[in-house]
Design an enzyme around this catalytic site. Structure first.
Site, PDB file in Angstrom:
ATOM      1  N   HIS A  77       0.842  -1.196   0.000  1.00 19.04           N
ATOM      2  CA  HIS A  77       0.000   0.000   0.000  1.00 19.04           C
ATOM      3  C   HIS A  77       0.879   1.249   0.000  1.00 19.04           C
ATOM      4  O   HIS A  77       2.045   1.220   0.395  1.00 19.04           O
ATOM      5  CB  HIS A  77      -0.910   0.022   1.230  1.00 19.04           C
ATOM      6  N   ASP A 336       3.886  -4.794   3.514  1.00 17.41           N
ATOM      7  CA  ASP A 336       5.329  -4.966   3.453  1.00 17.41           C
ATOM      8  C   ASP A 336       5.766  -6.347   3.910  1.00 17.41           C
ATOM      9  O   ASP A 336       6.609  -6.997   3.287  1.00 17.41           O
ATOM     10  CB  ASP A 336       6.037  -3.887   4.277  1.00 17.41           C
TER      11      ASP A 336
END
Length: 476
Positions: A77, A336
């Site tokens: 994101h 991540d």
């Protein structure tokens, strides 16, 4: 002699005329000074705005004689506000304690007399940022627009293209804005957002798989495990305390303040916290996060590599099937800690030896800011190439991390240092297997299926009403 003299004058005039194309005497064609090592974004770890990876000199463009016929991307994101729990609450607590201990700040913290916290509304916590030059939604839209220019030839202009996203609001919004950037006015009819729930019950059919056998390791392995062993954070606390008697900061507090700096840039154009600490201190801070990702979500953990093997193996199968059978574009979005395992499973960014956890490693062999900054992304290209003097005609694979080509150490015989597809498949096979390593409940899916069985409806392309209505069975 007269003719020779005239010829000499003509040559001299020609040389003089062409001098405009070259630097003047004393000017250098190439600078001998490089300051990339001092860009603070490279020391704010995974918390700060996107920055391209430091490249190795390999051309990002498709090699001559090759054509990309399949593209796979998994993207984090975009830039965001911190989560409240575990981030924002600690920042607020630390700031409140500082203001309770000191009335007027001096020295490196003098800016705090004017500075205000950048989360003006508690509803902004966890959200993608929409303001400032580093805004997350702007990042996502720009990436989509850039990839349309780079990979637009893979779309026939008519078919509906699925976009896959894990079921978390900021990830979904990143996927939507990427889609709008890529498809433009065709987004509402040509893209199909597929939301994959972030639930353990998804098993391997997930962008966020959970390795049940490694859950305890994951939850005991964050940066708090490492920060106390690095003196620069203690030095920073001592300096700020001396400048502001009564402040009583600890190394742990400094860790929170440095984290907060990266998040501020996700929202604002400038953070004064960047200058409150020295570059030596930022280097230590960055390495602490490198350790955390390496051992918790990267090649330092077999469990996490098994998680990453799910996506790595699925892309391998799709490449072996080829674009005519399986499709040409696969755009995916997650977090991540879901991308670093994939990179590890692919055998990329894997140091020859484990990172030392008591000293900073120079040069760095695993730098998180080059792997998963906000908006960080891994792109795999399947290329069909003509024969060259050095390589045979065939199908090759290239890995691109944050817009820098990253060759495999043991496989780079193809054009543009690419890897033959068969050898790429062999590399993926070496990774720990999810079904063998993770002890997943046998009732959960054992392989990734959504790349083959996806929705082509456009019902989820835009948010309608409360976001929770679109997150069925999703942990938010």
């Amino acid at each position: 002699m007269l003719n020779l003299s005239l010829s000499g004058l003509a040559l001299a005039s020609l040389a003089s005329a062409n001098m405009g194309a070259y630097p003047k005497f004393g000017e250098k064609q190439f600078s001998q000074t490089f300051h990339d090592g001092y860009n603070i974004l490279k020391y704010m770890s995974s918390l700060a705005p996107y920055s391209d990876r430091k490249a190795y000199g390999v051309d990002r463009n498709t090699p001559d004689g090759c054509e990309v016929d399949q593209a796979f991307m998994i993207m984090r994101h975009g830039e965001r506000y911190p989560d409240y729990s575990g981030f924002g609450d600690l920042y607020v607590e630390t700031l409140n304690q500082m203001r309770a201990n000191v009335t007027t700040f001096k020295g490196d913290l003098a800016f705090m007399n004017e500075w205000t916290y950048y989360v003006s509304d508690s509803n902004l916590y966890s959200q993608e940022s929409t303001s400032g030059p580093y805004a997350g939604l702007l990042d996502a839209f720009s990436r989509g627009s850039e990839y349309r220019a780079r990979y637009g030839h893979l779309w026939n202009g008519q078919s509906v293209v699925p976009i896959f996203t894990s079921g978390y609001e900021r990830v979904i919004e990143t996927a939507r804005y990427f889609g709008q950037g890529f498809f433009g006015y065709n987004y509402s009819t040509s893209a199909a957002i597929n939301i994959i729930p972030e639930a353990a019950t998804q098993g391997a059919d997930s962008l966020t798989p959970t390795c049940a056998a490694g859950v305890l390791e994951e939850y005991s392995c964050y940066e708090d495990r490492f920060y106390s062993t690095f003196p620069p954070l203690e030095v920073a606390a001592a300096r700020l305390n001396k400048q502001n008697p009564g402040l009583e900061l600890t190394a742990k507090d400094v860790n929170y303040l440095m984290q907060m700096a990266g998040f501020e840039l996700n929202v604002r154009a400038y953070t004064p916290w960047a200058n409150a600490f020295t570059l030596d201190e930022w280097v230590a801070f960055s390495y602490i996060f490198d350790l955390s990702y390496y051992y918790c979500f990267g090649p330092g953990s077999n469990y996490q590599m098994a998680n990453g093997q799910v996506y790595a193996n699925a892309t391998r199968v799709l490449m072996e099937e080829g674009p005519k059978k399986s499709g040409s574009m696969f755009w995916s979005f997650a977090h991540d800690a879901n991308i670093t395992p994939v990179i590890a499973a692919l055998g990329l960014d894997t140091p020859a030896q484990h990172l030392p956890n008591d000293t900073v490693q120079f040069p760095s062999t695993y730098q998180v800011s080059d792997i998963v900054p906000m908006g960080g992304h891994l792109t795999l290209e399947r290329m069909t190439c003509n024969a060259t003097v050095a390589s045979k005609a065939g199908v090759y694979v290239r890995a691109v991390i944050n817009e820098a080509v990253v060759p495999w150490t043991s496989c780079q015989s193809g054009p543009g240092y690419s890897c033959p597809l068969a050898k790429f498949s062999a590399i993926v096979d070496k990774a720990p297997k999810f079904d063998e390593t993770c002890e997943t409940n046998s009732s959960y899916p054992q392989y990734l299926d959504f790349f083959w069985n996806y929705n082509t409806t456009t019902n989820l392309n835009y948010q309608t009403g409360d976001i929770s209505s679109q997150l069925t069975d999703t942990d938010v």
